[in-house]
Enzyme design. Sequence first.
Site, PDB file in Angstrom:
ATOM      1  CG  PHE A 111      38.845  37.325  39.054  1.00 59.05           C
ATOM      2  CD1 PHE A 111      37.862  38.287  38.915  1.00 59.05           C
ATOM      3  CD2 PHE A 111      38.945  36.644  40.262  1.00 59.05           C
ATOM      4  CE1 PHE A 111      36.986  38.562  39.951  1.00 59.05           C
ATOM      5  CE2 PHE A 111      38.078  36.923  41.311  1.00 59.05           C
ATOM      6  CZ  PHE A 111      37.094  37.881  41.148  1.00 59.05           C
ATOM      7  CE  LYS A 112      33.260  36.506  40.604  1.00 59.59           C
ATOM      8  NZ  LYS A 112      33.340  37.744  39.823  1.00 59.59           N
ATOM      9  CG  ASP A 113      37.271  31.140  33.927  1.00 61.25           C
ATOM     10  OD1 ASP A 113      36.199  30.558  34.139  1.00 61.25           O
ATOM     11  OD2 ASP A 113      37.461  31.887  32.935  1.00 61.25           O
ATOM     12  CG  MET A 116      33.789  27.965  39.122  1.00 62.15           C
ATOM     13  SD  MET A 116      33.176  28.147  40.798  1.00 62.15           S
ATOM     14  CE  MET A 116      32.574  29.803  40.758  1.00 62.15           C
TER      15      MET A 116
END
Length: 462
Positions: A111-113, A116
């Site tokens: 999910f960090k995409d 980021m």
Amino acid sequence: MKYVSTRGIAPELSFEEAMLSGLARDGGLYVPSEVPQMTREDIAALAGLSYEETAFRIMRPFIGDTFTDAEFRAIIDRAYAPFGHAARAPLVQLDSNHFLLELFHGPTLAFKDFAMQLIGQLFQAALARRGDRVTIVGATSGDTGSAAIEAFKGLSNVDVFILFPHGRVSEVQRRQMTTPGEANVHALAVDGDFDDCQAALKDMFNDFEFRDGVKLAGVNSINWARVLAQVVYYFSAAVSLGAPHREVSFTVPTGNFGDIFAGYVARQMGLPIDRLVVATNQNDILHRCLSGQGYYKGPTHPSISPSMDIQVSSNFERVLFDAYGRDGRAVSQLMEELRQGGFDLSQGALGYLQENFASGRASEEETLATIAGTLASSTELLCPHSAVGVKVANEHRTAEVPMITLATAHPAKFPAAVEQASGIHPPLPPRMSDLYDRPERVTRIANDLAAMKDYIRGHIAK
Ligand SMILES: *Cc1c(COP(=O)(O)O)cnc(C)c1O
């Protein structure tokens, strides 16, 4: 729109300044001075929109005049174009009234995409306009680093250094950090754990000579722009299930408290959320704290959900700021006590947190059993972090309110644990199936602040 520090001393900043600086100069975290409101009509109007248009409408009030509407729309479009699913954050059903929000269709499968990829485009646009360059240093338990490298690799105005705990990230996570060949990317394997990496990063930010010398910028989950990007999928998921006309609940696998804090912001903006459930693995400081046992650090126990192996949740400071009536001095005092080992919450603050959050934990055995059980009952193969969420969600969901559990990574990112639980070796999506064949590039470094600073000074583009 102004941003204030949770320690109450650093100057108020604009969105652009808060985004580019990350941590406030008084050691605090930036939060908006007021949270913009979405009316029921605004929320109802999100039904049927693309993810990108929803993102534009949710985030627009937070960015002030940093970008024009056209610029901001283009930034959002570029950020989410590399995703492998047209819906960006699709919902799948696990059981009657239980849904999984799949947040793992971005370029590094976690999910960090979401945050980021957006931050990469925001930085690029802002720095190009200023004719400026920055050094990004990030600490990662695995997924932040790979997402940051993917988002910033090859950008001409940025050098990226990622500190990760040597031997404590999965092979896929490591390879995603060590295989990009772009010269502005530096993966540093630190002889320590994630909390050591995070502490080193905090010290670099508090060393103003170093910070100003290399033009340090932070993209860890302390960066407000990251939290903001994550608010969007709470709205898109809730609207898919009938918001604002129907309440929903969310369960969030939690480490640094960033993702769950975004849900709290969504609720403050007006999204009707019934329960927000914090799910922890065996590193359960947040669960203990929310259960009234104070906030005391212990040793970090490596687990099969390594991105949640965290003792000090940096974003927790943001909710403490609200729990203490936005009193920066009270927060500074607590953080000082935390340096000595921990603190007890005031009755009022604990009451505030318990009104806003429920919590639960999953042991290693429970996590493995949930992967196997969910596969049998729904055909969905969960990553271990998502399994922690599903286990805790099952303890909190009711027949009346739909529960949405956030699936934070693709199972192929953690193949060993998934195979142990299910007997299935989850394959990487075809677009990254050559990951194991690409050459690696990494520097092993001592858990020593001076050595890390020297390395960074010596490797930024001149
Ligand atoms: C980072 C991460 C988490 C924890 O998210 P926080 O915002 O730090 O609470 C959970 N699962 C995965 C897969 C992650 O990468």
